[in-house]
Structures are given as C-alpha cells and as structure tokens.
Design a protein around this motif. Structure first.
Motif, short mmCIF file in Angstrom:
data_model
loop_
_atom_site.label_atom_id
_atom_site.label_comp_id
_atom_site.label_asym_id
_atom_site.label_seq_id
_atom_site.Cartn_x
_atom_site.Cartn_y
_atom_site.Cartn_z
N UNK A 14 39.86 27.50 37.53
CA UNK A 14 40.42 28.76 37.05
C UNK A 14 39.60 29.22 35.85
N UNK A 15 39.84 30.44 35.39
CA UNK A 15 39.12 30.87 34.19
C UNK A 15 38.82 32.34 34.16
N UNK A 16 37.75 32.68 33.42
CA UNK A 16 37.34 34.06 33.23
C UNK A 16 35.84 34.19 33.46
N UNK A 17 35.43 35.27 34.12
CA UNK A 17 34.01 35.54 34.33
C UNK A 17 33.79 37.02 34.03
N UNK A 18 33.32 37.29 32.81
CA UNK A 18 33.14 38.67 32.38
C UNK A 18 31.68 39.12 32.50
N UNK A 19 30.90 38.44 33.36
CA UNK A 19 29.53 38.90 33.63
C UNK A 19 29.62 40.36 34.09
N UNK A 20 28.82 41.26 33.51
CA UNK A 20 29.00 42.70 33.78
C UNK A 20 29.02 43.09 35.26
N UNK A 21 28.16 42.48 36.09
CA UNK A 21 28.15 42.88 37.51
C UNK A 21 29.32 42.26 38.29
N UNK A 22 29.98 41.26 37.72
CA UNK A 22 31.14 40.64 38.40
C UNK A 22 32.45 41.31 37.98
N UNK A 23 32.51 41.74 36.73
CA UNK A 23 33.74 42.37 36.22
C UNK A 23 33.34 43.63 35.47
N UNK A 24 32.93 44.68 36.20
CA UNK A 24 32.38 45.87 35.54
C UNK A 24 33.40 46.71 34.78
N UNK A 25 34.68 46.61 35.12
CA UNK A 25 35.68 47.49 34.49
C UNK A 25 36.68 46.70 33.65
N UNK A 26 37.35 47.40 32.76
CA UNK A 26 38.41 46.77 31.97
C UNK A 26 39.54 46.29 32.87
N UNK A 27 39.80 47.02 33.96
CA UNK A 27 40.84 46.60 34.91
C UNK A 27 40.51 45.25 35.52
N UNK A 28 39.22 45.04 35.87
CA UNK A 28 38.79 43.74 36.41
C UNK A 28 39.09 42.62 35.40
N UNK A 29 38.75 42.87 34.15
CA UNK A 29 38.97 41.85 33.11
C UNK A 29 40.47 41.61 32.88
N UNK A 30 41.24 42.68 32.92
CA UNK A 30 42.70 42.54 32.76
C UNK A 30 43.30 41.74 33.92
N UNK A 31 42.84 42.02 35.14
CA UNK A 31 43.33 41.28 36.32
C UNK A 31 42.98 39.80 36.22
N UNK A 32 41.75 39.52 35.81
CA UNK A 32 41.33 38.11 35.65
C UNK A 32 42.21 37.42 34.62
#
Length: 269
Positions: A106-124
């Motif tokens: 489990x975890x977080x992956x905020x690499x720009x091409x993997x999580x380009x939007x704030x919504x992606x980061x919020x979902x993660x």
C-alpha cells in the motif's frame, strides 16, 4: 536461531514467475532465503498469494494490499488507484486476517505522470488511509510504497498511529528517513541499489536496526532488463555491508532479526 535471509518485499505471485516458480523457489532456498514476504498490488492477486502460502508453508508469508497504481484496461498504462478499487479487497482483509503477516503493498505514488491531478492524489490518500485503518484494527504492520511522496507517506502513517511499517525501496532524503526512524519504521533496499551510489548516503545514515533486505522481484534487479529473483537478495546484503563497513554475515543476521521483529507472524508454520 538461523533466520537465513528474509526477503521483506517480493511479488512471488506475479505472472513472470508462473512458468518456473518451483525452480525460483529452489534457487532462493539454495541461496539461504528462509522467508518470502509476498505482497500484492490488487485484489485479483489475493487468491494466488494465499494459494502460495498453502503450497510453501513456512516460506511464503502473505500480505494483502491494494497498490496506489493499478493496471488500466489491457494494453493501457498504469493508472492512479480509485476508492472503488478497494471495495472488493476490504472484506478479504478480514476474512484472511489470521493468515496475513502484513497489509501491503500500500502507499502513495505522486510521480507526476502517475498521479497528474489533485483528485488522483486525494484518491490515493483515501485508499491509503483506509488500509492503514485496517492494519491498525487487525494489529498488522504495513508494507509500503512511497514514490515521490516519502515525506507525506511517513507523516500520514504517524498521524494515523501506525507503529510498525516497512518503507520498501526507499529513495527519499536522509532527513525524511530519520523521521521514519524516529517513528520506529524500517527501510528496505533491493538489488537495484547496486547499480549506482545514489542511495549510499541514505543507507549510511539509517541505523542498522532499521534496515531490512528485499528484492521487489521480479522488478528492481541488478540488470533492469532481466527478471529479478529472491535469490538475488544476497546482492543487496553485500552492497549494504560494503556501504556500512560491516561483514555480509552481520548484515544478514541483523536484517533478519529486524524483519522478524517487524513481521512477527512470519515463519510460524
């Protein structure tokens, strides 16, 4: 007690191992590997890793988890995890809780091409926190991915009251790692660290009592174009020994003790 090597993070249920798994296991055993902490990336892998736990009791130590990146449709790129990716997994954590050694990967992956939007980061973050809550409820450690998100991953785990965690293939700053050390977390490094000296400063600064070994096989081997295997854990061990100025035997023993402290349910069968 001879713990042998403990591979704290590997994907033994991956399709890359389907054709010759028995040979892979035999090579691991011949290299002195006694425990394979086997992580999953999505619910579709859960049954396979539990099946391997039944086939190789005492060797395969299963973890169930939903990774921050998920496969899209066949042939498409990886995508950031969505809260609904967790729906089918949640009941499985409770159903199989007695068999598990950890919740992961489990975890977080905020690499720009993997999580380009704030919504992606919020979902993660939503998916990550829900799984941290499960781990706390089931009194299990977590096996964690933290790419381009080291500081926020450690801060989130501390906020959520997580006391036992492995940060696998950690590549954050030494100052961030030391925040994790303060929280009691461990860090593991795969054979890929042998390719260059980028992690040397980090490895030197993390106390030996907080270091574990991993392969992340089939990925992150010595040669990025070749399949990695659990037997290659000896490469990580030798490299860390070299950086720390210790004998490989000392690193093997201390990392194995750390792993069993972190994953007390491993090797119980």
């Amino acid at each position: 007690m001879d713990y042998g090597y403990v591979d704290c993070h590997c994907h033994i249920s991956a399709p890359e191992f389907e054709q010759d798994l028995e040979e892979v296991i035999q090579r691991a055993k011949a290299a002195g590997v006694k425990t394979l902490v086997a992580v999953t990336e999505g619910v579709e892998e859960f049954s396979r890793v539990l099946q391997l736990y039944e086939c190789y009791p005492g060797l395969v130590a299963p973890c169930l988890g939903v990774h921050p990146l998920q496969m899209g449709r066949p042939g498409s790129e990886q995508r950031s995890v969505k809260p609904q990716d967790l729906d089918a997994a949640l009941p499985q954590f409770y159903k199989h809780s007695e068999s598990l050694v950890a919740i992961g990967e489990i975890g977080l992956d905020f690499t720009p091409w993997c999580a380009p939007t704030q919504q992606d980061r919020d979902d993660q973050m939503d998916v990550f926190i829900k799984q941290l809550n499960v781990a706390r409820e089931l009194q299990l450690p977590v096996n964690v991915h933290s790419r381009s998100a080291a500081k926020i991953t450690i801060a989130t785990m501390r906020e959520q009251g997580i006391s036992r965690a492995l940060l696998h293939n950690f590549a954050g700053k030494p100052s961030v790692a030391l925040e994790g050390v303060k929280a009691g977390y461990c860090f593991s490094f795969p054979p890929a660290v042998c390719r260059n000296q980028q992690r040397d400063k980090l490895i030197r600064q993390i106390p030996m009592e907080h270091i574990c070994l991993e392969t992340d096989s089939p990925a992150l081997g010595l040669d990025k174009h070749e399949r990695n295997e659990p037997c290659n854990i000896v490469l990580s061990c030798r490299y860390i020994a070299d950086v720390k100025g210790l004998s490989p035997q000392t690193v093997q023993l201390v990392t194995a003790q750390n792993a069993h402290r972190l994953f007390p349910r491993a090797n119980r069968r």
